[in-house]
Design an enzyme around this catalytic site. Structure first.
Site, PDB file in Angstrom:
ATOM      1  N   ASP A 262       0.822  -1.223   0.000  1.00 28.00           N
ATOM      2  CA  ASP A 262       0.000   0.000   0.000  1.00 28.00           C
ATOM      3  C   ASP A 262       0.847   1.261   0.000  1.00 28.00           C
ATOM      4  O   ASP A 262       0.705   2.121  -0.872  1.00 28.00           O
ATOM      5  CB  ASP A 262      -0.897   0.051   1.252  1.00 28.00           C
TER       6      ASP A 262
ATOM      7  N   ARG B  78      -0.015   3.814  17.075  1.00 30.29           N
ATOM      8  CA  ARG B  78      -0.444   4.839  16.118  1.00 30.29           C
ATOM      9  C   ARG B  78      -0.224   6.276  16.605  1.00 30.29           C
ATOM     10  O   ARG B  78       0.277   7.105  15.856  1.00 30.29           O
ATOM     11  CB  ARG B  78      -1.900   4.630  15.682  1.00 30.29           C
TER      12      ARG B  78
ATOM     13  N   ASP C 293      -7.290   2.427  12.631  1.00 32.48           N
ATOM     14  CA  ASP C 293      -6.004   3.114  12.534  1.00 32.48           C
ATOM     15  C   ASP C 293      -6.128   4.516  11.920  1.00 32.48           C
ATOM     16  O   ASP C 293      -5.459   5.450  12.341  1.00 32.48           O
ATOM     17  CB  ASP C 293      -5.001   2.265  11.746  1.00 32.48           C
TER      18      ASP C 293
ATOM     19  N   SER D 226      -2.911  -9.812   6.207  1.00 31.07           N
ATOM     20  CA  SER D 226      -2.435  -8.453   6.445  1.00 31.07           C
ATOM     21  C   SER D 226      -1.911  -8.419   7.885  1.00 31.07           C
ATOM     22  O   SER D 226      -2.627  -8.746   8.830  1.00 31.07           O
ATOM     23  CB  SER D 226      -3.609  -7.483   6.253  1.00 31.07           C
TER      24      SER D 226
HETATM   25  N1  ARG Z   1      -7.992  -4.515  15.186  1.00 29.52           N
HETATM   26  C1  ARG Z   1      -6.761  -4.016  15.692  1.00 29.52           C
HETATM   27  C2  ARG Z   1      -6.892  -2.558  16.025  1.00 29.52           C
HETATM   28  O1  ARG Z   1      -7.763  -1.902  15.559  1.00 29.52           O
HETATM   29  C3  ARG Z   1      -5.596  -4.325  14.772  1.00 29.52           C
HETATM   30  C4  ARG Z   1      -5.357  -3.387  13.656  1.00 29.52           C
HETATM   31  C5  ARG Z   1      -4.242  -3.814  12.779  1.00 29.52           C
HETATM   32  N2  ARG Z   1      -3.895  -2.789  11.854  1.00 29.52           N
HETATM   33  C6  ARG Z   1      -3.490  -2.988  10.608  1.00 29.52           C
HETATM   34  N3  ARG Z   1      -3.268  -1.932   9.894  1.00 29.52           N
HETATM   35  N4  ARG Z   1      -3.375  -4.176  10.084  1.00 29.52           N
HETATM   36  O2  ARG Z   1      -6.116  -2.048  16.789  1.00 29.52           O
END
Ligand code: ARG
Length: 409
Positions: free
Chosen positions: A15, A95, A124, A175
């Site tokens: 990405d 994040r 995120d 992912s």
């Molecule tokens: N569900 C989790 C969260 O919202 C994991 C997110 C993983 N992020 C990613 N970009 N693959 O914190």
């Protein structure tokens, strides 16, 4: 006139890799990439070379592992942070740190735009956007995957069309997002909540069948609610977490599979591997039970719940988090001591604890001779303790069994 600059949070994945060129074209801007190392296991040099080869005019690499542990993971331990009682917030905690670095670099470079690779369906994007906007309201945040609804196929097509030096060989089925606090695995077969995650989805933890046949005991020492030593060896915080991920992983500790409520309303099946987090949260909670009063523990549960919710929901920057931490930190002054754990084939159990602030009093608790607990006080106490319940049932009987047989509501 010089070109607009965009600071792109760059992971090295597909990405954000195609995004370098995409942003250059759509915004006629120079792209400066930034990679923040939070323990995701990258080779910073290789990531930098890739970014530059894809057209970034400049690359920043920030090693934030120590900062991540001290300022993000440690507060999470003190707050026993588990979202929906399962998820230790591994991605969620990273994040706001990455966003703060984006803002910092944007300031340094005089850039007015920052970019990230999040889609419009996850948490995120919320965490990045809210943090950036709070720290630097004049910055514009762009998210090409969300804003142009980019799909994997569209990305691959774009990469081919532009001849981007990206290997597009076999597509990975999952992912992944990982850092010192855990590994999140999404997509592919995992989206079917009815079926067990395939073994190949896991990389940090062994299945119970492959774990050692002898249990391992470890002792964790805490000071003011944060871990400082494993088996009496005082360790640098990053090393301590790294070691616990290894030890826990080898014993199959920290596999998590649950249905999670994203902030955008979606229920999703989430799979994680979080060995160090699982061990430390279990040990910390146990030590708190030794040293805090039952009133403190009961109230702290609400505070902890709210802390974890804020962090999950992208509100790291909300002042409520630090308000809650004022309370949490005060309670942690006494959370000093050691916890002994037994790890065996996917099973984790606290088997011993010690603290000089312990409220456990053997003389009160013992069933042996020599107790200081005066049992004669218990009778009177129970009379008063159950008084209202007793009164309620007397009234109920009078009404139901009286002449009118009134229903008791
Ligand atoms: N569900 C989790 C969260 O919202 C994991 C997110 C993983 N992020 C990613 N970009 N693959 O914190």
């Amino acid at each position: 006139m010089s070109k607009e600059k965009v600071i792109l949070a760059y992971s090295g994945g597909l990405d954000t890799s195609i995004m370098i060129k995409w942003i250059q074209e759509k915004y006629e801007a120079d792209v400066i990439t930034l990679t923040v190392d939070v323990g995701q296991g990258i080779d910073p040099k290789a990531v930098e070379e890739k970014a530059l080869a894809l057209g970034a005019v400049k690359h920043y690499s920030v090693d934030a592992k120590k900062e991540f542990v001290t300022n993000y993971i440690f507060p999470a331990i003190k707050a026993n942070a588990l979202y929906e009682e399962k998820y230790p917030l591994s991605s969620a905690l990273s994040r706001p740190l990455i966003a703060a670095k984006m803002v910092e670099i944007a300031g340094k470079e005089g850039a007015k735009i920052v970019a990230h690779g999040c889609s419009g369906k996850g948490n995120d994007q919320v965490r990045f956007d809210v943090t950036v906007k709070a720290l630097s309201p004049h910055l514009k945040v762009i998210a090409p995957v969300r804003d142009w609804q980019l799909t994997r196929d569209k990305e691959i097509e774009f990469a081919k069309e532009k001849n981007l030096p990206i290997s597009l060989s076999k597509s990975k089925p999952y992912s992944i997002d990982q850092n010192l606090w855990g590994r999140s695995i999404e997509c592919g077969e995992l989206e079917n909540p009815e079926t067990e995650p395939p073994e190949e989805a896991f990389e940090w933890t062994l299945p119970p069948e492959k774990c050692p046949d002898t249990p391992e005991y470890i002792t964790i020492e805490f000071e003011h609610g944060v871990p400082r030593a494993i088996n009496d060896e005082v360790m640098d915080p990053v090393l301590l977490i790294t070691k616990l991920n290894e030890i826990g992983g080898m014993h199959g500790i920290g596999r998590i599979d649950h249905i999670e409520d994203r902030i955008v309303g979606i229920k999703s099946r989430e799979v994680y591997e979080c060995p160090a987090a699982t061990i430390l949260l279990e040990a910390h909670k146990d030590l708190e039970k030794m040293v805090l009063t039952c009133q403190e523990i009961a109230f702290k549960r609400y505070v902890d719940y709210q802390w974890a919710f804020l962090v999950y929901a992208g509100l790291w920057v909300d002042p409520l988090r630090s308000d809650l931490e004022a309370f949490i930190d005060k309670t942690q002054l006494r959370v000093n001591g050691k916890v002994k754990l037994k790890l065996y084939k996917g099973n984790l159990r606290v088997v011993g604890r010690f603290s000089k602030y312990s409220l456990y009093d053997l003389k009160l608790a013992t069933y042996d001779v020599g107790t200081t607990f005066d049992q004669s006080l218990a009778r009177g106490f129970i009379e008063l303790w159950g008084l209202q319940s007793k009164t309620f049932h007397s009234l109920r009987r009078v009404m139901e069994e009286g002449e009118k047989h009134e229903p008791f509501v």
